[in-house]
Motif scaffolding. Structure first.
Motif, short mmCIF file in Angstrom:
data_model
loop_
_atom_site.label_atom_id
_atom_site.label_comp_id
_atom_site.label_asym_id
_atom_site.label_seq_id
_atom_site.Cartn_x
_atom_site.Cartn_y
_atom_site.Cartn_z
N ASP A 39 51.96 42.66 49.38
CA ASP A 39 50.67 43.19 49.82
C ASP A 39 50.18 44.22 48.82
OD1 ASP A 39 48.69 44.88 51.22
OD2 ASP A 39 49.31 43.77 53.01
N ALA A 40 48.89 44.16 48.50
CA ALA A 40 48.31 45.09 47.52
C ALA A 40 48.41 46.53 47.96
CB ALA A 40 46.85 44.73 47.27
N ARG A 41 48.59 46.77 49.26
CA ARG A 41 48.64 48.14 49.76
C ARG A 41 50.07 48.69 49.82
NH1 ARG A 41 44.95 46.02 54.60
NH2 ARG A 41 46.46 44.35 54.24
N ASN A 42 51.02 47.87 49.39
CA ASN A 42 52.43 48.30 49.40
C ASN A 42 53.09 47.86 48.10
OD1 ASN A 42 52.98 49.45 52.24
ND2 ASN A 42 51.93 47.52 52.66
N ILE A 43 52.82 48.60 47.03
CA ILE A 43 53.38 48.31 45.71
C ILE A 43 54.40 49.39 45.39
CG2 ILE A 43 52.86 48.07 43.25
CD1 ILE A 43 50.03 47.17 44.10
N TYR A 44 55.60 48.97 45.03
CA TYR A 44 56.70 49.93 44.91
C TYR A 44 57.00 50.34 43.47
CZ TYR A 44 57.26 48.48 49.72
OH TYR A 44 57.01 48.20 51.03
N ASP A 45 56.62 49.51 42.49
CA ASP A 45 56.87 49.82 41.10
C ASP A 45 55.56 50.20 40.40
OD1 ASP A 45 59.65 49.19 41.23
OD2 ASP A 45 59.11 47.06 41.23
N LYS A 46 55.68 50.55 39.12
CA LYS A 46 54.50 50.80 38.31
C LYS A 46 54.42 49.75 37.20
CE LYS A 46 53.54 55.65 39.17
NZ LYS A 46 53.05 56.90 38.56
N ILE A 55 47.70 45.81 36.03
CA ILE A 55 47.53 45.23 37.37
C ILE A 55 46.25 44.42 37.33
CG2 ILE A 55 47.13 45.69 39.80
CD1 ILE A 55 48.81 48.19 39.55
N PHE A 56 46.36 43.16 37.72
CA PHE A 56 45.30 42.17 37.57
C PHE A 56 45.02 41.58 38.95
CE2 PHE A 56 43.67 37.92 36.59
CZ PHE A 56 42.95 38.09 35.41
N SER A 57 43.75 41.33 39.25
CA SER A 57 43.43 40.69 40.52
C SER A 57 42.17 39.85 40.38
CB SER A 57 43.24 41.72 41.63
OG SER A 57 43.03 41.08 42.87
N ASN A 58 42.28 38.57 40.67
CA ASN A 58 41.17 37.63 40.56
C ASN A 58 40.78 37.13 41.95
OD1 ASN A 58 39.35 35.78 39.03
ND2 ASN A 58 40.67 34.21 39.95
N ALA A 59 39.62 37.60 42.46
CA ALA A 59 39.08 37.12 43.74
C ALA A 59 40.04 37.32 44.90
CB ALA A 59 38.67 35.65 43.63
N CYS A 60 40.52 38.55 45.04
CA CYS A 60 41.41 38.88 46.15
C CYS A 60 40.98 40.15 46.89
CB CYS A 60 42.84 39.04 45.65
SG CYS A 60 43.96 39.79 46.84
N LEU A 61 40.61 41.17 46.17
CA LEU A 61 40.40 42.49 46.78
C LEU A 61 39.29 42.48 47.82
CD1 LEU A 61 40.89 45.07 43.89
CD2 LEU A 61 42.59 43.91 45.32
N HIS A 100 37.96 50.06 49.89
CA HIS A 100 38.15 50.10 48.44
C HIS A 100 38.11 51.52 47.89
CE1 HIS A 100 37.08 45.61 47.60
NE2 HIS A 100 38.04 45.77 48.50
N LYS A 101 37.50 52.43 48.62
CA LYS A 101 37.47 53.82 48.15
C LYS A 101 38.86 54.43 48.09
CE LYS A 101 32.72 54.72 49.59
NZ LYS A 101 31.82 55.55 50.44
N ASP A 102 39.75 53.92 48.91
CA ASP A 102 41.15 54.35 48.85
C ASP A 102 42.01 53.36 48.07
OD1 ASP A 102 40.70 56.65 50.31
OD2 ASP A 102 41.19 55.71 52.23
N LEU A 103 41.69 52.07 48.22
CA LEU A 103 42.52 51.02 47.60
C LEU A 103 42.54 51.12 46.08
CD1 LEU A 103 44.17 48.37 47.80
CD2 LEU A 103 41.97 47.14 47.71
N ILE A 104 41.38 51.28 45.46
CA ILE A 104 41.32 51.28 44.00
C ILE A 104 42.04 52.49 43.40
CG2 ILE A 104 39.77 51.42 42.02
CD1 ILE A 104 37.89 49.54 43.59
N LYS A 155 49.40 53.19 40.55
CA LYS A 155 50.56 52.32 40.32
C LYS A 155 50.61 51.81 38.88
CE LYS A 155 52.21 52.81 44.39
NZ LYS A 155 53.51 53.50 44.58
N LEU A 156 49.81 52.42 38.01
CA LEU A 156 49.83 52.07 36.59
C LEU A 156 50.68 53.08 35.82
CD1 LEU A 156 46.05 51.30 36.04
CD2 LEU A 156 47.91 49.62 36.04
N ASN A 157 51.38 52.58 34.82
CA ASN A 157 52.04 53.47 33.86
C ASN A 157 50.99 54.20 33.03
OD1 ASN A 157 54.74 52.77 34.56
ND2 ASN A 157 54.55 50.87 33.39
#
Length: 247
Positions: A84-91, A95-101, A107-111, A117-119
């Motif tokens: 799930d995009a809202r439960n990512i444990y690593d960095k 991070i890529f997403s095509n037609a999912c979000l 989105h104000k919190d999701l993005i 979660k990026l290095n």
């Protein structure tokens, strides 16, 4: 609870994959070591990332068991798992997403969460459909209302200006752009098949077989009245998509 169908989705594999190709080409000069593909579906977008970044460690995640099973069978050299995009444990470096979000609220919190979660120096690259005003989707909303169904196939897309405000607050630099694709489909029935893979699938899961067929036929009848047939017998589905990359 409905489940996405990989077979139905892949009836339009080329059209659904093209935005992922276009987005990946925008960032092909990067050299990520770790990549996460959110909403990987049957793996077509993840395969694009593998071709662009062959040396990266790539993981595709999706909430649909059917999609993950299909991805694992089709691309055994890539790692896929339920996630799930809202439960990512690593960095990750990318991070890529095509037609999912668009299926995920807030989105104000999701993005900003995804950016966290990026290095250091990492990038978020996203494509989101913005096609709600296309006649096909207006027709669907009308029929849903007439069948007295709750609007469960909600997409949580914001306006481009709202994404600008979000990204300016959580990234060091970003780019946004739109592309409108003109998909030439064989006939009006193909338009119905397109949305059966995504937009109307939750409604069909609620209806009996008989009511589902009536629901489909009502949409198809209105589509035939709305979309002209081209000289070669095809019909054109106009599809607006919004992209951004953020560091």
């Amino acid at each position: 609870m409905f489940n996405w169908s990989s077979d139905q989705y892949l009836k339009f594999k080329a059209q659904r994959t093209q935005p992922a190709i276009d987005l990946a080409k925008r960032i092909e000069d990067r050299n990520p070591q770790t990549v996460l593909d959110i909403g990987c579906g049957p793996g077509n977008s993840t395969a694009v990332l593998k071709s662009v970044f062959p040396d990266a460690q790539i993981l595709g995640i999706d909430t649909s068991p059917d999609m993950i099973n299909k991805a694992n069978m089709t691309y055994p050299d890539i790692e896929f798992r339920l996630g799930d995009a809202r439960n990512i444990y690593d960095k990750y470096d990318l991070i890529f997403s095509n037609a999912c979000l668009q299926w995920i609220p807030n989105h104000k919190d999701l993005i900003p969460y995804l950016m966290s979660k990026l290095n250091d120096g990492g990038m978020l690259a996203v494509q989101i459909p913005m096609n709600g005003e296309e006649p096909l989707f207006r027709i669907i909303r009308e029929v849903v209302s007439e069948f007295k169904l709750n609007s469960i196939s909600k997409q949580w897309t914001l306006e481009p200006e709202e994404y600008y405000e979000i990204l300016s607050g959580c990234s060091s630099s970003f780019q946004t752009w739109e592309t409108i694709y003109y998909h030439d489909l064989p006939n009006h029935e193909s338009m119905l098949e397109w949305v059966k893979g995504t937009h109307i699938r939750p409604y069909l899961a609620l209806l009996s077989e008989e009511d589902g067929l009536e629901f489909e036929n009502e949409i198809l009848d209105r589509v035939k009245k709305t979309y002209p047939v081209m000289g070669d017998g095809k019909v054109i589905l106009r599809f607006r998509r919004f992209f951004f990359t953020a560091r």
